[in-house]
Design an enzyme around this catalytic site. Structure first.
Site, short mmCIF file in Angstrom:
data_model
loop_
_atom_site.label_atom_id
_atom_site.label_comp_id
_atom_site.label_asym_id
_atom_site.label_seq_id
_atom_site.Cartn_x
_atom_site.Cartn_y
_atom_site.Cartn_z
N LYS A 201 113.13 16.09 15.41
CA LYS A 201 112.90 15.08 16.44
C LYS A 201 111.43 14.70 16.41
O LYS A 201 110.55 15.55 16.54
CB LYS A 201 113.28 15.64 17.81
CG LYS A 201 112.96 14.68 18.93
CD LYS A 201 113.56 15.13 20.23
CE LYS A 201 113.13 14.21 21.35
NZ LYS A 201 113.73 14.61 22.62
N ARG A 211 112.88 6.82 28.56
CA ARG A 211 112.06 7.44 29.61
C ARG A 211 112.16 6.63 30.91
O ARG A 211 112.07 7.18 31.99
CB ARG A 211 110.62 7.61 29.13
CG ARG A 211 110.57 8.66 28.02
CD ARG A 211 109.18 8.91 27.46
NE ARG A 211 109.28 9.73 26.24
CZ ARG A 211 108.30 9.90 25.38
NH1 ARG A 211 107.13 9.34 25.60
NH2 ARG A 211 108.49 10.65 24.31
N LYS A 255 116.20 12.35 14.81
CA LYS A 255 115.94 11.41 15.89
C LYS A 255 114.51 10.92 15.82
O LYS A 255 113.63 11.77 15.68
CB LYS A 255 116.20 12.14 17.22
CG LYS A 255 115.93 11.37 18.46
CD LYS A 255 116.24 12.25 19.64
CE LYS A 255 115.89 11.52 20.91
NZ LYS A 255 116.14 12.33 22.07
C1 PBG Z 1 113.63 14.33 25.61
C2 PBG Z 1 114.53 13.23 25.16
C3 PBG Z 1 114.12 12.03 24.58
C4 PBG Z 1 115.24 11.26 24.36
C5 PBG Z 1 116.33 12.01 24.74
N1 PBG Z 1 115.89 13.23 25.24
C6 PBG Z 1 112.82 11.58 24.10
C7 PBG Z 1 111.61 11.81 24.85
O1 PBG Z 1 111.47 11.42 26.01
O2 PBG Z 1 110.70 12.37 24.23
C8 PBG Z 1 115.20 9.86 23.80
C9 PBG Z 1 116.49 9.17 23.63
C10 PBG Z 1 116.38 7.71 23.47
O3 PBG Z 1 115.25 7.15 23.32
O4 PBG Z 1 117.41 7.06 23.48
N2 PBG Z 1 114.28 15.46 26.01
#
Ligand code: PBG
Length: 330
Positions: A201, A211, A255
């Protein structure tokens, strides 16, 4: 012209593209509803709310959730991934809501399970939606603490398993959490609760709209570069995947998605394990925004992007397009 056009060397590759039936027969990859995992946002308040930066995506309150899942079940989507949007009052620096057995994910899991048995439920394991400081781990004096965070992540994963989640999906990127969560689940008898590990990730700008969706943007100070990966790296992704597999990951995840297809392909070729990808919020927002302006053909680009995941070797894609794509395939 005749000097460069060598009749004797031309094999006419266009011949297999001249008609639809041949193109269908020789297609190397095919998309199906089994390729999609649908991310679903939960909220504490009844009703629904929109996520402005993700047109078409809603957060569902407890009273709307079961109805919202109905179409996914009917279309045959194999799994949904649950992400909570908590009210600011629920968020604390110690993130205790993450392991409250009545938190949004646990409640949602129980109520969906009561109505539907044929769809898998994936609980997101990370602290950011519960953290008044917006980070995926516990913050002390500006530092994201690793081992203290892992302890909480284990408790979080356990309440999700107890509520009936089929999978837990650690998306936090703390060191050592996969093995710790596996041990916690096994000791409690949840031997068959699966771990979908967000192994590779990246610290990505493409997460912005997510977010907003989980309400973590305002709170977050700084970036996540001390735990999420540097987009410059791919050897490191292979090491992380190997490590997570040794610790008991059942499947691994890359991701974001489209900008990281090389990583997906390398992981699949190297380990041959179930490899998932997350077509993240920013990827979704780009396609939605450009097609709303008439600059891109929405359905064409949606399906092409999903096919690209398939071609790279992805087993299933977490995508906000899951329902729209499944409808098109039907
Ligand atoms: C963090 C989390 C993120 C996403 C899902 N879980 C990223 C982050 O805020 O760092 C992103 C998913 C998306 O952008 O669709 N636990």
């Amino acid at each position: 012209m005749n000097k460069t056009f060598r009749q004797d060397l031309v094999v006419r590759p266009r011949r297999i593209r001249t008609d639809d039936w041949t193109r269908r027969m020789v297609a190397e990859n095919r998309l199906s509803v089994d390729d999609f995992i649908w991310p679903v946002f939960l909220q504490e308040n009844n009703g629904t709310s929109d996520v402005p930066s993700m047109p078409g995506v809603k957060r569902y309150g407890p009273d709307c959730l079961v109805d919202a899942i109905a179409e996914a079940v009917e279309l045959g989507i194999p799994a949904i991934a649950l992400f909570p949007y908590n009210n600011p009052e629920t968020k604390t620096e110690d993130c205790r809501e993450a392991y409250n057995p009545d938190n949004l994910i646990c409640q949602a899991t129980r109520s969906i399970r009561k109505h539907y048995q044929e769809i898998a439920l994936i609980g997101d394991v990370a602290l950011d939606p519960y953290n008044s400081l917006g980070h995926d781990g516990i913050v002390k004096d500006g530092v994201i603490l690793n081992d203290e965070s892992v302890e909480i992540l284990c408790r979080q994963a356990l309440v999700q398993a107890e509520a009936g989640c089929d999978y837990v999906g650690p998306s936090d990127m703390m060191d050592g959490r996969i093995g710790a969560i596996r041990d916690t689940l096994d000791e409690a008898g949840y031997t068959y609760t699966k771990i979908m590990a967000y192994s590779a990730k990246y610290a990505s700008g493409f997460y912005g709209p997510f977010r907003d969706a989980v309400g973590a943007k305002g709170a977050l100070k700084g970036d996540k570069k001390t735990y999420q990966m540097d987009p410059a790296n791919s050897e490191e992704a292979l090491r992380l995947v190997e490590n997570d597999l040794q610790q008991g990951a059942d499947m691994v995840m890359v991701k974001p998605g489209i900008a990281y297809l090389d990583i997906i392909q390398r992981i699949k070729n190297t380990f041959g394990v179930p490899t998932m990808a997350y077509q993240v919020s920013g990827e979704y927002a780009m396609i939605k925004a450009a097609s709303a302006n008439g600059w891109l053909d929405h359905d064409a680009v949606m399906m092409e992007s999903l096919m690209a995941f398939k071609r790279a070797g992805t087993d299933a894609v977490l995508t906000y397009f899951a329902l729209e794509a499944a409808r098109l395939l039907k």
